[in-house]
Design a protein around this motif. Sequence first.
Motif, PDB file in Angstrom:
ATOM      1  N   GLY A  70     -24.731  -4.357  68.572  1.00  0.00           N
ATOM      2  CA  GLY A  70     -23.913  -3.881  67.455  1.00  0.00           C
ATOM      3  C   GLY A  70     -24.484  -2.628  66.826  1.00  0.00           C
ATOM      4  N   ALA A  71     -25.810  -2.593  66.649  1.00  0.00           N
ATOM      5  CA  ALA A  71     -26.447  -1.405  66.086  1.00  0.00           C
ATOM      6  C   ALA A  71     -26.307  -0.216  67.026  1.00  0.00           C
ATOM      7  CB  ALA A  71     -27.925  -1.692  65.822  1.00  0.00           C
ATOM      8  N   LEU A  72     -26.397  -0.472  68.328  1.00  0.00           N
ATOM      9  CA  LEU A  72     -26.221   0.598  69.311  1.00  0.00           C
ATOM     10  C   LEU A  72     -24.820   1.185  69.234  1.00  0.00           C
ATOM     11  CD1 LEU A  72     -27.260   2.247  71.697  1.00  0.00           C
ATOM     12  CD2 LEU A  72     -26.546   0.369  73.213  1.00  0.00           C
ATOM     13  N   VAL A  73     -23.834   0.317  69.075  1.00  0.00           N
ATOM     14  CA  VAL A  73     -22.452   0.786  68.948  1.00  0.00           C
ATOM     15  C   VAL A  73     -22.288   1.664  67.711  1.00  0.00           C
ATOM     16  CG1 VAL A  73     -20.076   0.045  68.495  1.00  0.00           C
ATOM     17  CG2 VAL A  73     -21.439  -1.109  70.248  1.00  0.00           C
ATOM     18  N   VAL A  74     -22.894   1.256  66.599  1.00  0.00           N
ATOM     19  CA  VAL A  74     -22.802   2.040  65.365  1.00  0.00           C
ATOM     20  C   VAL A  74     -23.398   3.429  65.566  1.00  0.00           C
ATOM     21  CG1 VAL A  74     -23.661   2.225  62.992  1.00  0.00           C
ATOM     22  CG2 VAL A  74     -22.749   0.050  63.822  1.00  0.00           C
ATOM     23  N   VAL A  75     -24.554   3.505  66.222  1.00  0.00           N
ATOM     24  CA  VAL A  75     -25.195   4.804  66.471  1.00  0.00           C
ATOM     25  C   VAL A  75     -24.316   5.673  67.361  1.00  0.00           C
ATOM     26  CG1 VAL A  75     -27.157   5.940  67.580  1.00  0.00           C
ATOM     27  CG2 VAL A  75     -27.531   3.932  66.137  1.00  0.00           C
ATOM     28  N   LEU A  76     -23.758   5.085  68.409  1.00  0.00           N
ATOM     29  CA  LEU A  76     -22.898   5.844  69.320  1.00  0.00           C
ATOM     30  C   LEU A  76     -21.649   6.360  68.610  1.00  0.00           C
ATOM     31  CD1 LEU A  76     -23.139   3.674  72.571  1.00  0.00           C
ATOM     32  CD2 LEU A  76     -24.226   5.881  72.111  1.00  0.00           C
ATOM     33  N   LEU A  77     -21.077   5.538  67.742  1.00  0.00           N
ATOM     34  CA  LEU A  77     -19.893   5.970  66.990  1.00  0.00           C
ATOM     35  C   LEU A  77     -20.241   7.099  66.028  1.00  0.00           C
ATOM     36  CD1 LEU A  77     -18.146   2.565  66.177  1.00  0.00           C
ATOM     37  CD2 LEU A  77     -17.376   4.328  67.777  1.00  0.00           C
ATOM     38  N   ALA A  78     -21.400   7.001  65.385  1.00  0.00           N
ATOM     39  CA  ALA A  78     -21.827   8.062  64.469  1.00  0.00           C
ATOM     40  C   ALA A  78     -21.991   9.387  65.214  1.00  0.00           C
ATOM     41  CB  ALA A  78     -23.134   7.665  63.795  1.00  0.00           C
ATOM     42  N   LEU A  79     -22.557   9.326  66.408  1.00  0.00           N
ATOM     43  CA  LEU A  79     -22.730  10.543  67.206  1.00  0.00           C
ATOM     44  C   LEU A  79     -21.391  11.080  67.689  1.00  0.00           C
ATOM     45  CD1 LEU A  79     -25.854   9.513  69.343  1.00  0.00           C
ATOM     46  CD2 LEU A  79     -25.792  11.113  67.413  1.00  0.00           C
ATOM     47  N   ALA A  80     -20.509  10.167  68.105  1.00  0.00           N
ATOM     48  CA  ALA A  80     -19.218  10.587  68.657  1.00  0.00           C
ATOM     49  C   ALA A  80     -18.320  11.235  67.613  1.00  0.00           C
ATOM     50  CB  ALA A  80     -18.518   9.381  69.290  1.00  0.00           C
ATOM     51  N   PHE A  81     -18.390  10.748  66.375  1.00  0.00           N
ATOM     52  CA  PHE A  81     -17.502  11.253  65.334  1.00  0.00           C
ATOM     53  C   PHE A  81     -18.213  12.170  64.339  1.00  0.00           C
ATOM     54  CE2 PHE A  81     -15.258   7.498  66.843  1.00  0.00           C
ATOM     55  CZ  PHE A  81     -13.947   7.962  66.924  1.00  0.00           C
ATOM     56  N   GLY A  82     -19.435  12.560  64.645  1.00  0.00           N
ATOM     57  CA  GLY A  82     -20.194  13.407  63.731  1.00  0.00           C
ATOM     58  C   GLY A  82     -19.509  14.732  63.429  1.00  0.00           C
ATOM     59  N   ARG A  83     -19.096  15.447  64.473  1.00  0.00           N
ATOM     60  CA  ARG A  83     -18.443  16.747  64.261  1.00  0.00           C
ATOM     61  C   ARG A  83     -17.122  16.593  63.519  1.00  0.00           C
ATOM     62  NH1 ARG A  83     -19.026  20.370  69.793  1.00  0.00           N
ATOM     63  NH2 ARG A  83     -21.313  20.658  69.702  1.00  0.00           N
ATOM     64  N   PHE A  84     -16.375  15.573  63.885  1.00  0.00           N
ATOM     65  CA  PHE A  84     -15.106  15.306  63.198  1.00  0.00           C
ATOM     66  C   PHE A  84     -15.344  15.080  61.711  1.00  0.00           C
ATOM     67  CE2 PHE A  84     -12.567  11.698  61.567  1.00  0.00           C
ATOM     68  CZ  PHE A  84     -11.345  12.344  61.430  1.00  0.00           C
ATOM     69  N   LEU A  85     -16.361  14.312  61.389  1.00  0.00           N
ATOM     70  CA  LEU A  85     -16.669  14.019  59.994  1.00  0.00           C
ATOM     71  C   LEU A  85     -17.029  15.290  59.233  1.00  0.00           C
ATOM     72  CD1 LEU A  85     -16.903  11.515  58.147  1.00  0.00           C
ATOM     73  CD2 LEU A  85     -19.346  11.471  58.679  1.00  0.00           C
ATOM     74  N   LEU A  86     -17.770  16.166  59.870  1.00  0.00           N
ATOM     75  CA  LEU A  86     -18.188  17.407  59.208  1.00  0.00           C
ATOM     76  C   LEU A  86     -17.015  18.349  58.952  1.00  0.00           C
ATOM     77  CD1 LEU A  86     -21.533  18.137  61.099  1.00  0.00           C
ATOM     78  CD2 LEU A  86     -21.257  17.342  58.736  1.00  0.00           C
ATOM     79  N   ARG A  87     -15.960  18.209  59.724  1.00  0.00           N
ATOM     80  CA  ARG A  87     -14.783  19.076  59.530  1.00  0.00           C
ATOM     81  C   ARG A  87     -13.880  18.584  58.402  1.00  0.00           C
ATOM     82  NH1 ARG A  87     -14.857  19.296  65.291  1.00  0.00           N
ATOM     83  NH2 ARG A  87     -13.260  17.679  65.448  1.00  0.00           N
ATOM     84  N   LEU A  88     -14.106  17.380  57.929  1.00  0.00           N
ATOM     85  CA  LEU A  88     -13.268  16.839  56.867  1.00  0.00           C
ATOM     86  C   LEU A  88     -13.597  17.503  55.530  1.00  0.00           C
ATOM     87  CD1 LEU A  88     -13.458  13.009  57.625  1.00  0.00           C
ATOM     88  CD2 LEU A  88     -11.511  14.520  58.052  1.00  0.00           C
TER      89      LEU A  88
END
Length: 212
Positions: A122-140
């Motif tokens: 579960g923690a691994l999934v959270v880290v992967l999601l944070a990395l995958a959506f990092g750029r998207f989040l910064l554009r908000l």
Amino acid sequence: MARRARDPIAIGLVALTSLVAIAGACAEIGGYVLGWPDALVELVALSFEANVPTWYASALLVLASAALVLCAERAPRDRGAWLALAAIFAFASLDEAIEIHEHLGGLFEGRGVLYFSWVIPGALVVVLLALAFGRFLLRLPVIDRRRFVLAAVIFVSGALGMELPLGWWTERAGDDNLVYGMLDWVEETLELAGTTTFLLALRARLMREHEA
């Protein structure tokens, strides 16, 4: 400047989440201290599954998924990211209803704070999601980014963070006692609060875009 009118839907959503959480706490205390009937406790306690809180948590996740689809329709540049998030929340709603993540616990033998060993993948999934959506989040916009991060922190603090003390206690005392019930109540309440916060952030974004 005129004061913006209060949003009755947002107020109602916060009130419902609060009511579910308060009823769940009362059920845990009532069941273990006051001797309330098992049927009543199991209906509203957050430490049980397939009951009112489970339905409510699943419904919140479905609503968030639908709101994310609406956001995707209004953001051509990041449509794929919004739709991916919508799919993730739809899956999370299904997981809430049938507990898919619980089956991951059999992959590892956990002890102590890792007694519920599903927290490792579960923690691994959270880290992967944070990395995958990092750029998207910064554009908000900053206001959306702060609200989304706050919602994520609240939710993950419950879904993963509280599983650690809960696992430690369960290994030592089992899951049929008031301490277990209240630890689980904190976990589930944080998950509800995180999802509610995210849903309110999405609603605020959609209302802001509608008024623009």
